[in-house]
Design an enzyme around this catalytic site. Structure first.
Site, PDB file in Angstrom:
ATOM      1  N   GLU A  64       3.779  -2.294   2.318  1.00 34.95           N
ATOM      2  CA  GLU A  64       5.295  -2.605   2.833  1.00 34.95           C
ATOM      3  C   GLU A  64       5.401  -2.736   4.294  1.00 34.95           C
ATOM      4  O   GLU A  64       4.675  -2.565   4.925  1.00 34.95           O
ATOM      5  CB  GLU A  64       6.365  -1.775   2.167  1.00 34.95           C
ATOM      6  CG  GLU A  64       6.184  -1.584   0.592  1.00 34.95           C
ATOM      7  CD  GLU A  64       7.268  -0.605  -0.002  1.00 34.95           C
ATOM      8  OE1 GLU A  64       8.131   0.032   0.701  1.00 34.95           O
ATOM      9  OE2 GLU A  64       7.352  -1.002  -1.335  1.00 34.95           O
ATOM     10  N   GLU A  75      -1.893  -6.092  -6.192  1.00 33.33           N
ATOM     11  CA  GLU A  75      -2.648  -7.129  -6.837  1.00 33.33           C
ATOM     12  C   GLU A  75      -3.326  -7.995  -5.723  1.00 33.33           C
ATOM     13  O   GLU A  75      -4.417  -8.178  -5.705  1.00 33.33           O
ATOM     14  CB  GLU A  75      -1.987  -7.827  -7.920  1.00 33.33           C
ATOM     15  CG  GLU A  75      -1.433  -7.224  -8.932  1.00 33.33           C
ATOM     16  CD  GLU A  75      -0.153  -6.432  -8.906  1.00 33.33           C
ATOM     17  OE1 GLU A  75       0.206  -5.991  -7.590  1.00 33.33           O
ATOM     18  OE2 GLU A  75       0.659  -6.390  -9.666  1.00 33.33           O
TER      19      GLU A  75
END
Ligand code: THU
Length: 162
Positions: A64, A75
């Site tokens: 993040e 992913e």
């Protein structure tokens, strides 16, 4: 006028014990990857582990950023790392797990649309379906046979050539 029906099939398992050894190990690697996620804003950690057709495993987790859109899902971190380091290897399986610091994730995670599109590119590129194993925190597992099942109307390179 023609109506077309699409059908997908997926498998539900009650826990890791119903997986084969290879899949169990991959799920464990995804879990370990989720432990290293950088998710201070959502407190939601995701881990992904890919098994390539050359036998190598590549992992990733969500990263993040304080400027929210600058972060990236687990992913895509994993899949882009595989593409960058092993460009000729097809992805056989991806295991994805998640956990939250705020609540118990009782259902397997369902990958976001952008990750589905990104994963579909590798399925098309290597002409090889990617099996997707999903798990939350309570054991329950979903297995999907291909990214195309998750995103049947993916945008393909052919669309650019018309
Ligand atoms: N996230 C993933 O890593 N994968 C997904 O498929 C869905 C969401 C991450 C993004 C963000 O860091 C956090 O989970 C909460 O949305």
């Amino acid at each position: 006028m023609k109506k077309i029906e699409l059908k997908i099939e997926y498998t539900e398992l009650d826990g890791d014990n119903e997986l084969n050894i290879e899949e169990r190990a991959l799920l464990q690697k995804a879990r370990e990857a989720s432990d290293m996620a950088y998710a201070p804003y959502s407190n939601f950690s995701v881990g992904a582990a890919l098994l390539l057709d050359n036998g190598i495993t590549v992992t990733g987790n969500n990263q993040e950023n304080v400027a929210f859109p600058s972060g990236l899902c687990a992913e895509r971190v994993a899949i882009f790392a595989a593409g960058a380091n092993y460009p000729n290897a097809a992805i056989k399986t991806i295991a994805i797990t998640c956990k939250s610091k705020q609540f118990l994730v009782s259902e397997p995670l369902s990958p976001c649309g952008a990750c589905r599109q990104s994963m579909s590119e590798y399925e098309v590129r290597h002409k090889s379906n990617i099996r997707i194993i999903l798990q939350g925190e309570t054991g329950k597992i979903k297995i999907i046979n291909s990214v195309a099942d998750l995103l049947p109307f993916m945008f393909k390179a052919e669309e650019l050539k018309k």
